[in-house]
Design a protein around this motif. Sequence first.
Motif, PDB file in Angstrom:
ATOM      1  N   ALA A   1       0.775  -1.297  -0.075  1.00 31.46           N
ATOM      2  CA  ALA A   1       0.008  -0.088   0.002  1.00 31.46           C
ATOM      3  C   ALA A   1       0.869   1.279  -0.123  1.00 31.46           C
ATOM      4  O   ALA A   1       0.460   2.450  -0.707  1.00 31.46           O
ATOM      5  CB  ALA A   1      -0.860   0.052   1.398  1.00 31.46           C
ATOM      6  N   ASP A   2       1.912   1.273   0.723  1.00 40.86           N
ATOM      7  CA  ASP A   2       2.805   2.288   0.632  1.00 40.86           C
ATOM      8  C   ASP A   2       3.639   2.553  -0.838  1.00 40.86           C
ATOM      9  O   ASP A   2       3.396   3.585  -1.141  1.00 40.86           O
ATOM     10  CB  ASP A   2       3.960   1.997   1.865  1.00 40.86           C
ATOM     11  CG  ASP A   2       5.012   3.180   1.981  1.00 40.86           C
ATOM     12  OD1 ASP A   2       4.279   4.276   1.957  1.00 40.86           O
ATOM     13  OD2 ASP A   2       5.996   3.101   1.935  1.00 40.86           O
ATOM     14  N   GLY A   3       3.775   1.301  -1.321  1.00 41.66           N
ATOM     15  CA  GLY A   3       4.360   1.735  -2.604  1.00 41.66           C
ATOM     16  C   GLY A   3       3.375   2.187  -3.529  1.00 41.66           C
ATOM     17  O   GLY A   3       3.762   2.979  -4.250  1.00 41.66           O
ATOM     18  N   GLN A   4       2.149   1.624  -3.522  1.00 38.58           N
ATOM     19  CA  GLN A   4       1.038   2.252  -4.360  1.00 38.58           C
ATOM     20  C   GLN A   4       0.889   3.723  -4.157  1.00 38.58           C
ATOM     21  O   GLN A   4       0.492   4.424  -5.058  1.00 38.58           O
ATOM     22  CB  GLN A   4      -0.228   1.295  -4.233  1.00 38.58           C
ATOM     23  CG  GLN A   4      -0.046  -0.202  -4.561  1.00 38.58           C
ATOM     24  CD  GLN A   4      -0.973  -0.931  -4.073  1.00 38.58           C
ATOM     25  OE1 GLN A   4      -1.791  -0.638  -2.923  1.00 38.58           O
ATOM     26  NE2 GLN A   4      -1.419  -2.184  -4.484  1.00 38.58           N
ATOM     27  N   PHE A   5       0.876   4.096  -3.003  1.00 38.67           N
ATOM     28  CA  PHE A   5       0.674   5.444  -2.804  1.00 38.67           C
ATOM     29  C   PHE A   5       1.634   6.162  -3.205  1.00 38.67           C
ATOM     30  O   PHE A   5       1.537   7.337  -3.882  1.00 38.67           O
ATOM     31  CB  PHE A   5       0.574   5.681  -0.991  1.00 38.67           C
ATOM     32  CG  PHE A   5       0.848   7.271  -0.660  1.00 38.67           C
ATOM     33  CD1 PHE A   5      -0.380   8.001  -1.129  1.00 38.67           C
ATOM     34  CD2 PHE A   5       1.935   7.685  -0.098  1.00 38.67           C
ATOM     35  CE1 PHE A   5      -0.366   9.422  -0.690  1.00 38.67           C
ATOM     36  CE2 PHE A   5       1.877   8.927   0.424  1.00 38.67           C
ATOM     37  CZ  PHE A   5       0.799   9.923   0.145  1.00 38.67           C
ATOM     38  N   LYS A   6       3.017   5.840  -2.932  1.00 35.46           N
ATOM     39  CA  LYS A   6       4.063   6.739  -3.491  1.00 35.46           C
ATOM     40  C   LYS A   6       4.110   6.619  -4.910  1.00 35.46           C
ATOM     41  O   LYS A   6       4.446   7.617  -5.700  1.00 35.46           O
ATOM     42  CB  LYS A   6       5.410   6.133  -2.696  1.00 35.46           C
ATOM     43  CG  LYS A   6       5.415   6.582  -1.412  1.00 35.46           C
ATOM     44  CD  LYS A   6       6.664   5.979  -0.735  1.00 35.46           C
ATOM     45  CE  LYS A   6       6.582   6.508   0.742  1.00 35.46           C
ATOM     46  NZ  LYS A   6       7.695   5.713   1.710  1.00 35.46           N
ATOM     47  N   LEU A   7       3.697   5.443  -5.742  1.00 35.21           N
ATOM     48  CA  LEU A   7       3.751   5.346  -7.185  1.00 35.21           C
ATOM     49  C   LEU A   7       2.654   6.459  -7.685  1.00 35.21           C
ATOM     50  O   LEU A   7       2.746   7.151  -8.592  1.00 35.21           O
ATOM     51  CB  LEU A   7       3.543   4.343  -7.526  1.00 35.21           C
ATOM     52  CG  LEU A   7       3.481   3.827  -9.012  1.00 35.21           C
ATOM     53  CD1 LEU A   7       4.830   4.353  -9.801  1.00 35.21           C
ATOM     54  CD2 LEU A   7       3.230   2.402  -9.554  1.00 35.21           C
ATOM     55  N   GLY A   8       1.578   6.369  -7.012  1.00 35.54           N
ATOM     56  CA  GLY A   8       0.528   7.341  -7.420  1.00 35.54           C
ATOM     57  C   GLY A   8       0.921   8.684  -7.189  1.00 35.54           C
ATOM     58  O   GLY A   8       0.677   9.515  -8.130  1.00 35.54           O
ATOM     59  N   LEU A   9       1.728   9.250  -6.175  1.00 36.53           N
ATOM     60  CA  LEU A   9       2.325  10.389  -5.929  1.00 36.53           C
ATOM     61  C   LEU A   9       3.346  10.778  -7.080  1.00 36.53           C
ATOM     62  O   LEU A   9       3.082  12.140  -7.666  1.00 36.53           O
ATOM     63  CB  LEU A   9       2.918  10.688  -4.568  1.00 36.53           C
ATOM     64  CG  LEU A   9       2.220  10.885  -3.401  1.00 36.53           C
ATOM     65  CD1 LEU A   9       2.901  11.111  -2.163  1.00 36.53           C
ATOM     66  CD2 LEU A   9       1.327  12.134  -3.800  1.00 36.53           C
ATOM     67  N   VAL A  10       3.986   9.978  -7.472  1.00 36.64           N
ATOM     68  CA  VAL A  10       5.041  10.354  -8.389  1.00 36.64           C
ATOM     69  C   VAL A  10       4.391  10.501  -9.746  1.00 36.64           C
ATOM     70  O   VAL A  10       4.733  11.406 -10.656  1.00 36.64           O
ATOM     71  CB  VAL A  10       6.327   9.490  -8.546  1.00 36.64           C
ATOM     72  CG1 VAL A  10       7.164   9.339  -7.352  1.00 36.64           C
ATOM     73  CG2 VAL A  10       5.770   8.040  -8.856  1.00 36.64           C
ATOM     74  N   TYR A  11       3.334   9.531 -10.101  1.00 38.71           N
ATOM     75  CA  TYR A  11       2.377   9.803 -11.543  1.00 38.71           C
ATOM     76  C   TYR A  11       1.807  11.375 -11.364  1.00 38.71           C
ATOM     77  O   TYR A  11       1.498  12.167 -12.213  1.00 38.71           O
ATOM     78  CB  TYR A  11       1.627   8.933 -11.420  1.00 38.71           C
ATOM     79  CG  TYR A  11       2.090   7.670 -12.317  1.00 38.71           C
ATOM     80  CD1 TYR A  11       2.537   7.883 -13.677  1.00 38.71           C
ATOM     81  CD2 TYR A  11       2.157   6.371 -11.796  1.00 38.71           C
ATOM     82  CE1 TYR A  11       3.067   6.801 -14.325  1.00 38.71           C
ATOM     83  CE2 TYR A  11       2.557   5.319 -12.297  1.00 38.71           C
ATOM     84  CZ  TYR A  11       3.056   5.512 -13.861  1.00 38.71           C
ATOM     85  OH  TYR A  11       3.492   4.218 -14.493  1.00 38.71           O
ATOM     86  N   LEU A  12       1.135  11.739 -10.121  1.00 44.81           N
ATOM     87  CA  LEU A  12       0.668  13.161  -9.925  1.00 44.81           C
ATOM     88  C   LEU A  12       1.480  13.977 -10.120  1.00 44.81           C
ATOM     89  O   LEU A  12       1.104  14.990 -10.719  1.00 44.81           O
ATOM     90  CB  LEU A  12       0.079  12.916  -8.562  1.00 44.81           C
ATOM     91  CG  LEU A  12      -0.957  14.181  -8.302  1.00 44.81           C
ATOM     92  CD1 LEU A  12      -2.185  14.225  -9.157  1.00 44.81           C
ATOM     93  CD2 LEU A  12      -1.310  14.234  -6.853  1.00 44.81           C
ATOM     94  N   ILE A  13       2.650  13.942  -9.610  1.00 46.17           N
ATOM     95  CA  ILE A  13       3.753  15.246  -9.981  1.00 46.17           C
ATOM     96  C   ILE A  13       4.656  15.056 -10.937  1.00 46.17           C
ATOM     97  O   ILE A  13       5.240  16.217 -11.223  1.00 46.17           O
ATOM     98  CB  ILE A  13       4.228  15.666  -8.359  1.00 46.17           C
ATOM     99  CG1 ILE A  13       5.300  14.280  -7.833  1.00 46.17           C
ATOM    100  CG2 ILE A  13       3.371  15.812  -7.455  1.00 46.17           C
ATOM    101  CD1 ILE A  13       5.913  14.544  -6.706  1.00 46.17           C
ATOM    102  N   GLY A  14       4.685  14.029 -11.567  1.00 45.30           N
ATOM    103  CA  GLY A  14       5.360  13.798 -12.598  1.00 45.30           C
ATOM    104  C   GLY A  14       6.985  13.901 -12.153  1.00 45.30           C
ATOM    105  O   GLY A  14       7.935  14.309 -12.778  1.00 45.30           O
ATOM    106  N   ARG A  15       7.250  13.193 -11.087  1.00 45.59           N
ATOM    107  CA  ARG A  15       8.868  13.259 -10.444  1.00 45.59           C
ATOM    108  C   ARG A  15       9.263  11.870 -10.949  1.00 45.59           C
ATOM    109  O   ARG A  15       8.950  10.986 -10.527  1.00 45.59           O
ATOM    110  CB  ARG A  15       8.753  13.334  -9.163  1.00 45.59           C
ATOM    111  CG  ARG A  15      10.029  13.390  -8.449  1.00 45.59           C
ATOM    112  CD  ARG A  15      10.064  13.788  -7.210  1.00 45.59           C
ATOM    113  NE  ARG A  15      11.564  13.928  -6.621  1.00 45.59           N
ATOM    114  CZ  ARG A  15      11.585  14.099  -5.362  1.00 45.59           C
ATOM    115  NH1 ARG A  15      11.081  14.671  -4.547  1.00 45.59           N
ATOM    116  NH2 ARG A  15      13.136  14.114  -4.972  1.00 45.59           N
ATOM    117  N   GLY A  16       9.980  11.822 -11.903  1.00 46.34           N
ATOM    118  CA  GLY A  16      10.882  10.618 -12.285  1.00 46.34           C
ATOM    119  C   GLY A  16      10.265   9.915 -13.408  1.00 46.34           C
ATOM    120  O   GLY A  16      10.559   8.700 -13.777  1.00 46.34           O
ATOM    121  N   ILE A  17       9.068  10.383 -13.661  1.00 46.04           N
ATOM    122  CA  ILE A  17       8.063   9.755 -14.598  1.00 46.04           C
ATOM    123  C   ILE A  17       7.295  10.701 -15.220  1.00 46.04           C
ATOM    124  O   ILE A  17       7.187  11.833 -14.452  1.00 46.04           O
ATOM    125  CB  ILE A  17       7.410   8.752 -13.927  1.00 46.04           C
ATOM    126  CG1 ILE A  17       6.878   7.437 -14.889  1.00 46.04           C
ATOM    127  CG2 ILE A  17       6.321   9.381 -13.033  1.00 46.04           C
ATOM    128  CD1 ILE A  17       6.452   6.173 -14.171  1.00 46.04           C
TER     129      ILE A  17
END
Length: 168
Positions: A118-134
């Motif tokens: 769940a932590d990984g899912q949250f952090k992946l969602g965040l990086v998609y949201l802000i476009g950091r590294g992806i």
Amino acid sequence: YRKAAEQGHEKAQFSLGNMYDDGRGVKQDDVEAVKWYRQAAEQGVAEAQFNLGVMYANGQGVNQDYFEAVRWFLQAAEQGVASAQANLGSAYTAGRGVRQDDTEAVKWFKKAAENGSADGQFKLGLVYLIGRGIQKDRTLAKEWLGKACDNGNQQGCEFYGKLNRGEL
């Protein structure tokens, strides 16, 4: 467990480490927990590798050492421990124990997310949201934040709700 652990049985060593870590059946003792986790970790017990990484990251029973934490997280992550994968992603995001690298962080967040963290899912969602590294992708951000929420991550629920309401 102690007799088996002293005879080198890695699962017993891991169990004894947990007992000392949690204070179950023995007096809670971080130094003893580290001792037994290390013995199991050196024999390849992935959960012990992860727990030893946590001990180093938090400075429990050992001096805080992010480089050592990452070393153990990596060994556990390579064996598929989702929590270790998420912690590696966080280490790369912050540059703790490794050179800061957003692309590498995303790689580990994806592995953790796909393995049900769940932590990984949250952090992946965040990086998609802000476009950091992806590449920024609100649809994938919403998908992963929703999965994090479904798996009990409260922050994932909050961000998912805000995305749905158009607040982000």
